[in-house]
Design an enzyme around this catalytic site. Structure first.
Site, PDB file in Angstrom:
ATOM      1  N   LYS A  86       0.689  -1.703   0.086  1.00 22.49           N
ATOM      2  CA  LYS A  86      -0.022  -0.056  -0.030  1.00 22.49           C
ATOM      3  C   LYS A  86       1.344   0.986  -0.186  1.00 22.49           C
ATOM      4  O   LYS A  86       0.418   2.550  -1.134  1.00 22.49           O
ATOM      5  CB  LYS A  86      -0.879  -0.080   1.206  1.00 22.49           C
ATOM      6  CG  LYS A  86      -2.457  -0.894   1.310  1.00 22.49           C
ATOM      7  CD  LYS A  86      -3.278  -1.176   2.200  1.00 22.49           C
ATOM      8  CE  LYS A  86      -3.804  -2.561   2.411  1.00 22.49           C
ATOM      9  NZ  LYS A  86      -5.020  -2.912   3.589  1.00 22.49           N
TER      10      LYS A  86
ATOM     11  N   GLN B 175      -5.050  -1.617   8.786  1.00 23.27           N
ATOM     12  CA  GLN B 175      -5.038  -2.917   8.625  1.00 23.27           C
ATOM     13  C   GLN B 175      -5.409  -4.534  10.229  1.00 23.27           C
ATOM     14  O   GLN B 175      -5.501  -4.170  10.816  1.00 23.27           O
ATOM     15  CB  GLN B 175      -2.809  -3.616   8.351  1.00 23.27           C
ATOM     16  CG  GLN B 175      -2.994  -4.472   7.542  1.00 23.27           C
ATOM     17  CD  GLN B 175      -3.640  -4.544   6.217  1.00 23.27           C
ATOM     18  OE1 GLN B 175      -3.766  -3.461   5.486  1.00 23.27           O
ATOM     19  NE2 GLN B 175      -4.240  -5.767   5.549  1.00 23.27           N
TER      20      GLN B 175
ATOM     21  N   ASP C 239     -11.895   2.599   3.183  1.00 28.72           N
ATOM     22  CA  ASP C 239     -11.935   0.764   3.329  1.00 28.72           C
ATOM     23  C   ASP C 239     -13.435   0.892   2.791  1.00 28.72           C
ATOM     24  O   ASP C 239     -13.647  -1.089   2.694  1.00 28.72           O
ATOM     25  CB  ASP C 239     -10.940   0.196   4.478  1.00 28.72           C
ATOM     26  CG  ASP C 239      -9.493  -0.447   4.333  1.00 28.72           C
ATOM     27  OD1 ASP C 239      -9.904  -0.652   3.305  1.00 28.72           O
ATOM     28  OD2 ASP C 239      -9.443  -0.703   5.249  1.00 28.72           O
TER      29      ASP C 239
END
Ligand code: GUN
Length: 284
Positions: free
Chosen positions: A52, A96, A119
């Site tokens: 990322k 995460q 997200d």
């Protein structure tokens, strides 16, 4: 023999578009920043986070990493999220997953401001996805629809079978396919006669988390097969949820692992971060 859906190629096209948009925003004095939180030292999470960060670098997005020890308390993690929610320099926040055992993922996801939830895991954003009206698309499902578009694969009227009902992939994937007028079936670990259902799929999305779970006899001749899995086989080699070598002979299109869905998830995350920056600067 199936055509390979090249996630690297499609994700590069998406990232090129993101880079242009970031540079346009920069020219207006707007920077784009993604805050990435990683708790503990799960090796797979470390690889995802590094990828990322690399994608941020490639697209001109500023990435800030917050690496916390595995024994971080929920209070400490929530305090960091609150700080980032209130930091006007930060456009997107990503924590995460999975979190180390004992840390409440739901509390963490809920704490991220919906405007910065790149997200699209927050209940507010998943609710938007449910009613088909969204700012942020969930990264993996959106990456998959982007690949279908790139290869001109129609969804309308097709029987789409999704194996897996996670909040991250299965459920939002079903919603996006439904929005495109697919006829959608969601299967899961308790589904009876699974192969009878998957054999009806024109588009089969496997998000099971089990190496080579989808065998050739579970796939209809000419089906489009999308593999969300990221597993290790008996030899320790990276593989998906689909038995690629066997299914490739039957499918019309198939995504490889690696180089299929994975890069698309990250490209969509970059897209969402730009959307967040536009939203927060009144440019959307
Ligand atoms: N863990 C596995 N996939 C994802 C993802 O898309 N986002 C986050 N935050 N964690 C993940």
């Amino acid at each position: 023999m199936a055509r390979i859906i090249d996630g690297k190629l499609v994700s590069q096209a998406v990232k090129d578009g993101v880079k242009e948009q970031v540079s346009l925003l920069n020219s207006k004095g707007v920077s784009v920043t993604l805050a990435v939180i990683i708790v503990g030292d799960d090796p797979a999470s470390r690889i995802y986070v590094n990828n990322k960060k690399k994608a941020c670098e490639a697209t001109g997005i500023i990435s800030r990493e917050y690496a916390l020890p595995a024994d971080t308390s929920l209070e400490e993690l929530l305090a960091l999220i609150e700080k980032l929610n209130n930091d006007s320099e930060v456009n997107g926040i990503l924590c995460q997953l999975p979190l180390p055992e004992g840390l409440d993922e739901k509390a963490v996801i809920t704490a991220i401001s919906p405007e910065k939830d790149v997200d699209a895991f927050n209940a507010v954003n998943t609710g938007h996805i449910m009613i088909g009206d969204y700012t942020f698309l969930p990264c993996t499902p959106a990456g998959i629809t982007e690949m279908l578009d790139y290869y001109d694969i129609p969804v309308r009227g097709k029987h789409c079978v999704v194996i897996g009902r996670s909040n991250i992939v299965g459920k939002p994937m079903a919603m996006l396919l439904l929005k495109r007028d697919g006829t959608v079936t969601i299967c899961h670990s308790k589904t009876e006669n699974l192969a009878d259902i998957t054999r009806q799929a024109d588009i089969l999305v496997a998000a099971v988390g089990r190496a080579k779970f989808v065998s050739a006899d579970m796939v209809k001749e000419g089906a489009v097969v999308i593999d969300v899995g990221m597993n290790r086989d008996a030899d320790g080699k990276l593989c998906g949820d689909v038995d690629f070598e066997a299914v490739e002979k039957k499918a019309s299109f198939i995504t490889p692992v690696p180089g299929g869905v994975g890069p698309m998830t990250i490209a969509t995350l970059m897209k969402n971060t730009v959307i967040a920056a536009k939203l927060q600067n009144g440019l959307l």
